[in-house]
Structure formats: C-alpha cells, structure tokens
Design a protein around this motif. Structure first.
Motif, PDB file in Angstrom:
ATOM      1  N   TRP A 116       0.818  -1.214   0.000  1.00  0.00           N
ATOM      2  CA  TRP A 116       0.000   0.000   0.000  1.00  0.00           C
ATOM      3  C   TRP A 116       0.855   1.269   0.000  1.00  0.00           C
ATOM      4  O   TRP A 116       0.413   2.323  -0.444  1.00  0.00           O
ATOM      5  N   LYS A 117       2.091   1.160   0.472  1.00  0.00           N
ATOM      6  CA  LYS A 117       2.963   2.338   0.519  1.00  0.00           C
ATOM      7  C   LYS A 117       3.282   2.866  -0.880  1.00  0.00           C
ATOM      8  O   LYS A 117       3.636   4.032  -1.037  1.00  0.00           O
ATOM      9  N   PHE A 118       3.161   2.009  -1.882  1.00  0.00           N
ATOM     10  CA  PHE A 118       3.425   2.419  -3.265  1.00  0.00           C
ATOM     11  C   PHE A 118       2.224   3.106  -3.910  1.00  0.00           C
ATOM     12  O   PHE A 118       2.249   3.390  -5.100  1.00  0.00           O
ATOM     13  N   THR A 119       1.182   3.372  -3.121  1.00  0.00           N
ATOM     14  CA  THR A 119      -0.002   4.065  -3.644  1.00  0.00           C
ATOM     15  C   THR A 119      -0.096   5.494  -3.131  1.00  0.00           C
ATOM     16  O   THR A 119      -1.089   6.181  -3.382  1.00  0.00           O
ATOM     17  N   ALA A 120       0.917   5.982  -2.431  1.00  0.00           N
ATOM     18  CA  ALA A 120       0.878   7.333  -1.861  1.00  0.00           C
ATOM     19  C   ALA A 120       0.724   8.383  -2.960  1.00  0.00           C
ATOM     20  O   ALA A 120       1.385   8.297  -3.999  1.00  0.00           O
ATOM     21  N   PRO A 121      -0.137   9.374  -2.753  1.00  0.00           N
ATOM     22  CA  PRO A 121      -0.243  10.458  -3.729  1.00  0.00           C
ATOM     23  C   PRO A 121       1.114  11.134  -3.944  1.00  0.00           C
ATOM     24  O   PRO A 121       1.796  11.478  -2.987  1.00  0.00           O
ATOM     25  N   ARG A 122       1.498  11.278  -5.199  1.00  0.00           N
ATOM     26  CA  ARG A 122       2.774  11.884  -5.593  1.00  0.00           C
ATOM     27  C   ARG A 122       3.978  11.116  -5.045  1.00  0.00           C
ATOM     28  O   ARG A 122       5.073  11.663  -4.918  1.00  0.00           O
ATOM     29  N   GLY A 123       3.786   9.834  -4.747  1.00  0.00           N
ATOM     30  CA  GLY A 123       4.866   9.006  -4.236  1.00  0.00           C
ATOM     31  C   GLY A 123       5.454   8.095  -5.301  1.00  0.00           C
ATOM     32  O   GLY A 123       5.008   8.078  -6.450  1.00  0.00           O
ATOM     33  N   GLU A 124       6.445   7.351  -4.891  1.00  0.00           N
ATOM     34  CA  GLU A 124       7.156   6.430  -5.778  1.00  0.00           C
ATOM     35  C   GLU A 124       6.346   5.154  -5.965  1.00  0.00           C
ATOM     36  O   GLU A 124       5.696   4.667  -5.033  1.00  0.00           O
ATOM     37  N   ARG A 125       6.409   4.594  -7.144  1.00  0.00           N
ATOM     38  CA  ARG A 125       5.736   3.340  -7.451  1.00  0.00           C
ATOM     39  C   ARG A 125       6.752   2.201  -7.415  1.00  0.00           C
ATOM     40  O   ARG A 125       7.960   2.409  -7.537  1.00  0.00           O
ATOM     41  N   LEU A 126       6.243   0.985  -7.267  1.00  0.00           N
ATOM     42  CA  LEU A 126       7.121  -0.171  -7.132  1.00  0.00           C
ATOM     43  C   LEU A 126       8.048  -0.311  -8.339  1.00  0.00           C
ATOM     44  O   LEU A 126       9.235  -0.610  -8.179  1.00  0.00           O
ATOM     45  N   ALA A 127       7.552  -0.099  -9.530  1.00  0.00           N
ATOM     46  CA  ALA A 127       8.397  -0.233 -10.728  1.00  0.00           C
ATOM     47  C   ALA A 127       9.560   0.766 -10.697  1.00  0.00           C
ATOM     48  O   ALA A 127      10.670   0.435 -11.131  1.00  0.00           O
ATOM     49  N   GLN A 128       9.314   1.952 -10.176  1.00  0.00           N
ATOM     50  CA  GLN A 128      10.383   2.951 -10.081  1.00  0.00           C
ATOM     51  C   GLN A 128      11.454   2.512  -9.085  1.00  0.00           C
ATOM     52  O   GLN A 128      12.645   2.619  -9.348  1.00  0.00           O
ATOM     53  N   MET A 129      11.001   2.021  -7.913  1.00  0.00           N
ATOM     54  CA  MET A 129      11.971   1.567  -6.920  1.00  0.00           C
ATOM     55  C   MET A 129      12.738   0.359  -7.436  1.00  0.00           C
ATOM     56  O   MET A 129      13.962   0.272  -7.271  1.00  0.00           O
ATOM     57  N   ALA A 130      12.048  -0.573  -8.072  1.00  0.00           N
ATOM     58  CA  ALA A 130      12.720  -1.765  -8.593  1.00  0.00           C
ATOM     59  C   ALA A 130      13.783  -1.377  -9.619  1.00  0.00           C
ATOM     60  O   ALA A 130      14.876  -1.957  -9.641  1.00  0.00           O
ATOM     61  N   ALA A 131      13.491  -0.385 -10.458  1.00  0.00           N
ATOM     62  CA  ALA A 131      14.454   0.040 -11.481  1.00  0.00           C
ATOM     63  C   ALA A 131      15.705   0.618 -10.848  1.00  0.00           C
ATOM     64  O   ALA A 131      16.834   0.308 -11.276  1.00  0.00           O
ATOM     65  N   ARG A 132      15.563   1.447  -9.804  1.00  0.00           N
ATOM     66  CA  ARG A 132      16.765   2.031  -9.197  1.00  0.00           C
ATOM     67  C   ARG A 132      17.551   0.983  -8.408  1.00  0.00           C
ATOM     68  O   ARG A 132      18.786   1.000  -8.392  1.00  0.00           O
ATOM     69  N   CYS A 133      16.830   0.037  -7.782  1.00  0.00           N
ATOM     70  CA  CYS A 133      17.524  -1.034  -7.058  1.00  0.00           C
ATOM     71  C   CYS A 133      18.265  -1.950  -8.026  1.00  0.00           C
ATOM     72  O   CYS A 133      19.396  -2.373  -7.762  1.00  0.00           O
ATOM     73  N   GLN A 134      17.649  -2.264  -9.159  1.00  0.00           N
ATOM     74  CA  GLN A 134      18.297  -3.104 -10.163  1.00  0.00           C
ATOM     75  C   GLN A 134      19.540  -2.414 -10.718  1.00  0.00           C
ATOM     76  O   GLN A 134      20.578  -3.042 -10.915  1.00  0.00           O
ATOM     77  N   SER A 135      19.434  -1.106 -10.932  1.00  0.00           N
ATOM     78  CA  SER A 135      20.574  -0.332 -11.415  1.00  0.00           C
ATOM     79  C   SER A 135      21.723  -0.392 -10.417  1.00  0.00           C
ATOM     80  O   SER A 135      22.891  -0.569 -10.789  1.00  0.00           O
ATOM     81  N   LEU A 136      21.416  -0.262  -9.144  1.00  0.00           N
ATOM     82  CA  LEU A 136      22.451  -0.332  -8.113  1.00  0.00           C
ATOM     83  C   LEU A 136      23.111  -1.700  -8.109  1.00  0.00           C
ATOM     84  O   LEU A 136      24.335  -1.814  -8.127  1.00  0.00           O
ATOM     85  N   LEU A 137      22.304  -2.756  -8.083  1.00  0.00           N
ATOM     86  CA  LEU A 137      22.853  -4.112  -8.032  1.00  0.00           C
ATOM     87  C   LEU A 137      23.750  -4.392  -9.234  1.00  0.00           C
ATOM     88  O   LEU A 137      24.809  -5.020  -9.102  1.00  0.00           O
ATOM     89  N   ALA A 138      23.342  -3.931 -10.396  1.00  0.00           N
ATOM     90  CA  ALA A 138      24.125  -4.176 -11.613  1.00  0.00           C
ATOM     91  C   ALA A 138      25.463  -3.442 -11.599  1.00  0.00           C
ATOM     92  O   ALA A 138      26.382  -3.805 -12.339  1.00  0.00           O
ATOM     93  N   SER A 139      25.595  -2.423 -10.748  1.00  0.00           N
ATOM     94  CA  SER A 139      26.830  -1.632 -10.703  1.00  0.00           C
ATOM     95  C   SER A 139      27.852  -2.165  -9.708  1.00  0.00           C
ATOM     96  O   SER A 139      28.968  -1.646  -9.633  1.00  0.00           O
ATOM     97  N   LEU A 140      27.506  -3.203  -8.951  1.00  0.00           N
ATOM     98  CA  LEU A 140      28.384  -3.673  -7.870  1.00  0.00           C
ATOM     99  C   LEU A 140      29.469  -4.612  -8.385  1.00  0.00           C
ATOM    100  O   LEU A 140      29.237  -5.427  -9.280  1.00  0.00           O
ATOM    101  N   HIS A 141      30.648  -4.489  -7.769  1.00  0.00           N
ATOM    102  CA  HIS A 141      31.784  -5.346  -8.099  1.00  0.00           C
ATOM    103  C   HIS A 141      32.418  -5.792  -6.793  1.00  0.00           C
ATOM    104  O   HIS A 141      33.037  -4.999  -6.103  1.00  0.00           O
ATOM    105  N   GLY A 142      32.248  -7.035  -6.429  1.00  0.00           N
ATOM    106  CA  GLY A 142      32.850  -7.550  -5.206  1.00  0.00           C
ATOM    107  C   GLY A 142      31.932  -7.406  -4.004  1.00  0.00           C
ATOM    108  O   GLY A 142      30.875  -6.770  -4.072  1.00  0.00           O
ATOM    109  N   PRO A 143      32.303  -8.018  -2.880  1.00  0.00           N
ATOM    110  CA  PRO A 143      31.482  -7.995  -1.670  1.00  0.00           C
ATOM    111  C   PRO A 143      31.123  -6.566  -1.271  1.00  0.00           C
ATOM    112  O   PRO A 143      31.977  -5.681  -1.275  1.00  0.00           O
ATOM    113  N   THR A 144      29.847  -6.361  -0.923  1.00  0.00           N
ATOM    114  CA  THR A 144      29.357  -5.007  -0.655  1.00  0.00           C
ATOM    115  C   THR A 144      28.420  -4.993   0.540  1.00  0.00           C
ATOM    116  O   THR A 144      27.525  -5.835   0.640  1.00  0.00           O
ATOM    117  N   VAL A 145      28.626  -4.029   1.422  1.00  0.00           N
ATOM    118  CA  VAL A 145      27.687  -3.749   2.513  1.00  0.00           C
ATOM    119  C   VAL A 145      26.798  -2.602   2.044  1.00  0.00           C
ATOM    120  O   VAL A 145      27.295  -1.550   1.622  1.00  0.00           O
TER     121      VAL A 145
END
Length: 196
Positions: A116-145
């Motif tokens: 339900w948090k992804f339904t906030a007026p003028r808020g972020e949608r799940l597809a938007q968050m998934a895209a930025r998280c996927q971008s981050l994961l794809a940029s990692l090289h080696g063990p990461t905290v």
C-alpha cells in the motif's frame, strides 16, 4: 544475473519509527535503541571478518542510514548512493500511520503490510523503486555492505534472489540485524528487534 556477496542493513530505530510517523525521504534522529542496534550490526559484521579495503560500503544519503553506517562500520570508507534511499512516500511523508489509515480505510483493510505504501499520492511506485535497485545491483563489483531502509532492503533482496519485487513482503525485516545474500540464498544474522 549473479551478484557479489551482499550484506544488507536497515538503519537503526529512529524517533519517527517509535512514533509510527512515516519517514520516506524525510528523516529523524536515531534513538538510543537505534544506536545500540547499529552497534549490534557492528558486532555481527566484525564476526564476518570484512576488512576495510576488501569490501565496499555504500549507504543511503539519509542521515539515519549514514549514522548507522558510521557506527556499524567505523573503519570503512562509506560511499553515499541515492539509489539506496527509502521509498518516496509523497504526500504521506511525515504523517502518522494512524492518520493515514483514518483517511484511507482501504489501507487499514490491506492484507499486505507494505504494498500500500506504493499508492501514496505523488509518491514512488514499485516499478520505479525496482528500477533504481536493479541499477544499483548491476553496478556492484565484489562484496558489498549496503546500509539502507526497510522497503528498499526488501526490494533489493528480492531482485538479488531472482524474485519479483512484488514478493517484498515475504522478505524478513528487522533492525539491528544483517541480511546476507550470496550464491542465490539469503540468511539473517542477529535477532530481529523490529519486524518492519
């Protein structure tokens, strides 16, 4: 896609967590309990023998996450990355959960504790968050905290495990713990002190 070993932390408890006030991109200070949770994460990470220089440490730029990272990893350089920010809650940021539920009865009736948090007026949608998280994961090289937030942590773990981001509520939460994702499996280190 294979990812390097990930050690994912949620920030410690904040004053707004305690008051059930939604933060999103806003911020509030860590409580004493929150600082203790970050120290618990430091103990867990020290047992994993992650020496500085052999692991990358990245944090959300939110002060609550940065402070947690500084306590949990005092000897490591910390890189800030906005892709680790919490969900943008739009008009709901800064509001108390009970007020939002009163204004939106459908949320009180929701069977999923997070979608339900992804339904906030003028808020972020799940597809938007998934895209930025996927971008981050794809940029990692080696063990990461990764020091991040509750919803972001869940989406990151879903993607790293090859699960759809819609499965985020199946991921365990918790503050003061470390989620380890490697070789296609996830494990929780520490005793979760907060289910969210």
């Amino acid at each position: 896609m294979a990812f390097p070993p990930l050690y994912i932390l949620r920030h410690g408890e904040t004053e707004w967590n305690r008051a059930e006030r939604l933060q999103g991109h806003l911020d509030s200070p860590l409580t004493e309990r929150g600082r203790a949770q970050a120290r618990e994460q430091r103990e867990i990470l020290s047992e994993l023998l992650l020496p500085a220089g052999h692991v990358t440490v990245m944090s959300s730029p939110s002060p609550r996450a940065l402070r947690t990272a500084e306590i949990a990893l005092p000897d490591h350089p910390i890189t800030q990355d906005a892709r680790l920010l919490e969900i943008d809650l739009g008009d709901w940021a800064g509001r108390v959960l009970s007020e939002i539920r009163a204004d939106h009865p459908e949320i009180a009736a929701a069977t999923d504790p997070h979608m339900w948090k992804f339904t906030a007026p003028r808020g972020e949608r799940l597809a938007q968050m998934a895209a930025r998280c996927q971008s981050l994961l794809a940029s990692l090289h080696g063990p990461t905290v990764l020091v991040t937030h509750g919803i972001t942590s869940r989406v990151l773990r879903c993607l790293a495990l090859g699960l759809p981001p819609e499965d985020l509520s199946s991921m365990p939460g918790g503050q003061g713990v470390v989620h380890v994702v490697e070789h296609g499996t996830a494990r929780l280190l520490g005793a979760a002190s907060d289910a969210d």
